[in-house]
Design a protein around this motif. Structure first.
Motif, mmCIF file in Angstrom:
data_model
loop_
_atom_site.group_PDB
_atom_site.id
_atom_site.type_symbol
_atom_site.label_atom_id
_atom_site.label_comp_id
_atom_site.label_asym_id
_atom_site.label_seq_id
_atom_site.Cartn_x
_atom_site.Cartn_y
_atom_site.Cartn_z
ATOM 1 N N ASP A 52 -97.736 6.071 -26.610
ATOM 2 C CA ASP A 52 -97.453 7.481 -26.351
ATOM 3 C C ASP A 52 -95.962 7.773 -26.546
ATOM 4 O O ASP A 52 -95.594 8.773 -27.150
ATOM 5 C CB ASP A 52 -97.889 7.827 -24.922
ATOM 6 C CG ASP A 52 -97.586 9.264 -24.553
ATOM 7 O OD1 ASP A 52 -98.258 10.154 -25.088
ATOM 8 O OD2 ASP A 52 -96.673 9.488 -23.741
ATOM 9 N N GLY A 53 -95.095 6.921 -26.016
ATOM 10 C CA GLY A 53 -93.668 6.995 -26.302
ATOM 11 C C GLY A 53 -92.833 7.898 -25.429
ATOM 12 O O GLY A 53 -91.606 7.814 -25.444
ATOM 13 N N ARG A 54 -93.458 8.786 -24.644
ATOM 14 C CA ARG A 54 -92.647 9.768 -23.915
ATOM 15 C C ARG A 54 -91.807 9.121 -22.810
ATOM 16 O O ARG A 54 -90.708 9.586 -22.525
ATOM 17 C CB ARG A 54 -93.527 10.895 -23.367
ATOM 18 C CG ARG A 54 -94.362 10.551 -22.167
ATOM 19 C CD ARG A 54 -95.275 11.703 -21.820
ATOM 20 N NE ARG A 54 -96.337 11.799 -22.811
ATOM 21 C CZ ARG A 54 -97.020 12.922 -23.039
ATOM 22 N NH1 ARG A 54 -96.741 14.017 -22.377
ATOM 23 N NH2 ARG A 54 -97.982 12.934 -23.927
ATOM 24 N N VAL A 55 -92.324 8.055 -22.179
ATOM 25 C CA VAL A 55 -91.545 7.380 -21.145
ATOM 26 C C VAL A 55 -90.299 6.745 -21.755
ATOM 27 O O VAL A 55 -89.187 6.872 -21.222
ATOM 28 C CB VAL A 55 -92.404 6.315 -20.429
ATOM 29 C CG1 VAL A 55 -91.542 5.492 -19.481
ATOM 30 C CG2 VAL A 55 -93.541 6.983 -19.653
ATOM 31 N N HIS A 56 -90.484 6.070 -22.890
ATOM 32 C CA HIS A 56 -89.347 5.451 -23.581
ATOM 33 C C HIS A 56 -88.324 6.506 -23.982
ATOM 34 O O HIS A 56 -87.102 6.304 -23.806
ATOM 35 C CB HIS A 56 -89.836 4.691 -24.811
ATOM 36 C CG HIS A 56 -88.724 4.225 -25.714
ATOM 37 N ND1 HIS A 56 -87.917 3.153 -25.401
ATOM 38 C CD2 HIS A 56 -88.264 4.712 -26.903
ATOM 39 C CE1 HIS A 56 -87.025 2.980 -26.357
ATOM 40 N NE2 HIS A 56 -87.218 3.908 -27.276
ATOM 41 N N ARG A 57 -88.766 7.636 -24.527
ATOM 42 C CA ARG A 57 -87.836 8.688 -24.947
ATOM 43 C C ARG A 57 -87.092 9.275 -23.762
ATOM 44 O O ARG A 57 -85.900 9.579 -23.853
ATOM 45 C CB ARG A 57 -88.598 9.777 -25.701
ATOM 46 C CG ARG A 57 -89.058 9.346 -27.099
ATOM 47 C CD ARG A 57 -89.502 10.540 -27.918
ATOM 48 N NE ARG A 57 -90.645 11.204 -27.313
ATOM 49 C CZ ARG A 57 -91.903 10.872 -27.544
ATOM 50 N NH1 ARG A 57 -92.178 9.860 -28.371
ATOM 51 N NH2 ARG A 57 -92.899 11.524 -26.974
ATOM 52 N N ALA A 58 -87.804 9.448 -22.638
ATOM 53 C CA ALA A 58 -87.155 9.993 -21.452
ATOM 54 C C ALA A 58 -86.086 9.045 -20.929
ATOM 55 O O ALA A 58 -84.981 9.468 -20.565
ATOM 56 C CB ALA A 58 -88.191 10.273 -20.368
#
Length: 306
Positions: A292-298
Motif C-alpha cells: 500500500d505504501g502510505r505508512v512508508h510515505r508518511a
C-alpha cells in the motif's frame, strides 16, 4: 499501482461495509454447506447473483455487448473470478475453518501484485511490492505450516485449494484489464456471472444431482446473503468504492474481512484457530501495508520535514 485518493468519511464507511459484507459471506457459506454440496452452493451463488445484476443492467438501460470477443472475455472472467475460486474455497470450507479460509483469502492482493507484474507492462514489481509479496508468501507458508507442505493431508490440501482460489482471483484481475476494458461494471459482472452459471449448472448436476429448491429456511437465508448481498450487491458496492476511492484504498478491505469471518466463526460455529494462523495473518497484513505504501510515505515525509 494507482496512487491512493483522499477518502471521505462516506468512502471509509462504504469500504468497511464492504469488508463486513464479504467477511460475513464465509459464515453464510458454512451454513449453506450443512445441507447442500459445495458445487451446488456455487450454482446458487452465481445463478441468483446473475439474475439480480441482469435486472440492474436492464433497469439502467445498458446495451448488451455484441461480438464473440466480449463473450470469450465473460467466459474467461467467469472461470477465473467465480467458477474456480468459488469452487475451491467452498470445498476448502468443508475441511477447514471459515476463519482460516478468510485469512488465506487475504493473500489475493499479494498474488494480484505478482500477477500484474508478470503480465501487465504498466505494473512493475517495485522494491516495496517485492518486499510485500515476500512477506505475504511467508504468511501463507506460516499458516499452512512449513512441514505440512510436504505431508499433504486433507487439511493441508484444503488450504492449498483455497490458495489456488486466490491465485485464480489474481489472474482474473489481469484478464479483466485485457479483455473487459471499457465495459460498464454492471454489464461485466452480469456477463461473467451468467457465464459462470452456464458452466456450473451442468457440472454440479452431474456430480451432486439436480439442485434442490426444497431447502431449510436457514439454508435459503444463507444463500440469499452470499448470493444477493455478498456477490451481486458487493460487486456494485466494490465498483462504487473503486470510482470514489481508487484501487489503492480498496486494498484496505482485505484487512477487514478476516476479522469479521474469524469473529463469526468463533461466536456461532465454535471455531478456534491456531496461533500460526494469526501469525500468518500478521505477515500478510504487513505485506499489504508495505505494498500500500502510505505508512512508508508518511514516515518518510515526517523524517524529511523533521
Amino acid at each position: 499501482m494507482t496512487q491512493q485518493q483522499t477518502m471521505s468519511n462516506a468512502a471509509w464507511a462504504q469500504l468497511f461495509l464492504l469488508g463486513l459484507i464479504w467477511g460475513g459471506s464465509f459464515f453464510s457459506i458454512a451454513i449453506a454447506l450443512r445441507e447442500i454440496g459445495f458445487l451446488t452452493s456455487v450454482v446458487h451463488r452465481v445463478g441468483w447473483a446473475a439474475l439480480v445484476l441482469i435486472a440492474v443492467v436492464a433497469i439502467r438501460r445498458h446495451a448488451l455487448p455484441r461480438g464473440w470477443q466480449v463473450w470469450v472475455g465473460f467466459l474467461g472472467m467467469g472461470l477465473l473470478n467465480n467458477v474456480i475460486p468459488f469452487t475451491l474455497m467452498a470445498w476448502g470450507q468443508t475441511q477447514i475453518e471459515t476463519g482460516l479460509v478468510s485469512i488465506l483469502n487475504a493473500a489475493t492482493a499479494i498474488f494480484g501484485v505478482l500477477a500484474a507484474a508478470l503480465f501487465l507492462r504498466d505494473e512493475r514489481l517495485t522494491v516495496p511490492r517485492g518486499i510485500g509479496t515476500v512477506l505475504g508468501f511467508a504468511g501463507v507458508a506460516t499458516i499452512i505450516g512449513w512441514s505440512a507442505l510436504a505431508s499433504f493431508d486433507i487439511r493441508s490440501i484444503a488450504q492449498l485449494a483455497v490458495i489456488g482460489g486466490t491465485i485464480s482471483y489474481a489472474l482474473a484481475g489481469v484478464w479483466a484489464r485485457v479483455m473487459l476494458k471499457g465495459l460498464p461494471p454492471e454489464v461485466a459482472a452480469a456477463g461473467m456471472l451468467s457465464a459462470s452459471f452456464v458452466v456450473m449448472l451442468p457440472l454440479a448436476w452431474a456430480v451432486e444431482g439436480p439442485p434442490s429448491l426444497a431447502l431449510q429456511p436457514a439454508t435459503w437465508g444463507a444463500i440469499g446473503y452470499y448470493a444477493i448481498v455478498a456477490t451481486a450487491g458487493a460487486y456494485l458496492l466494490y465498483y462504487r468504492i473503486l470510482a470514489i476511492a481508487g484501487s489503492g484504498n480498496l486494498l484496505l478491505v482485505t484487512l477487514v474481512i478476516p476479522a469479521v469471518a474469524i469473529s463469526l466463526g468463533a461466536a456461532f460455529l465454535g471455531e478456534s484457530l491456531p496461533a500460526s494462523a494469526f501469525a500468518g495473518l500478521a505477515l500478510i497484513a504487513a505485506g499489504l501495508i508495505v505494498i500500500d505504501g502510505r505508512v512508508h510515505r508518511a514516515l518518510f515525509k515526517r523524517t524529511a520535514s523533521g
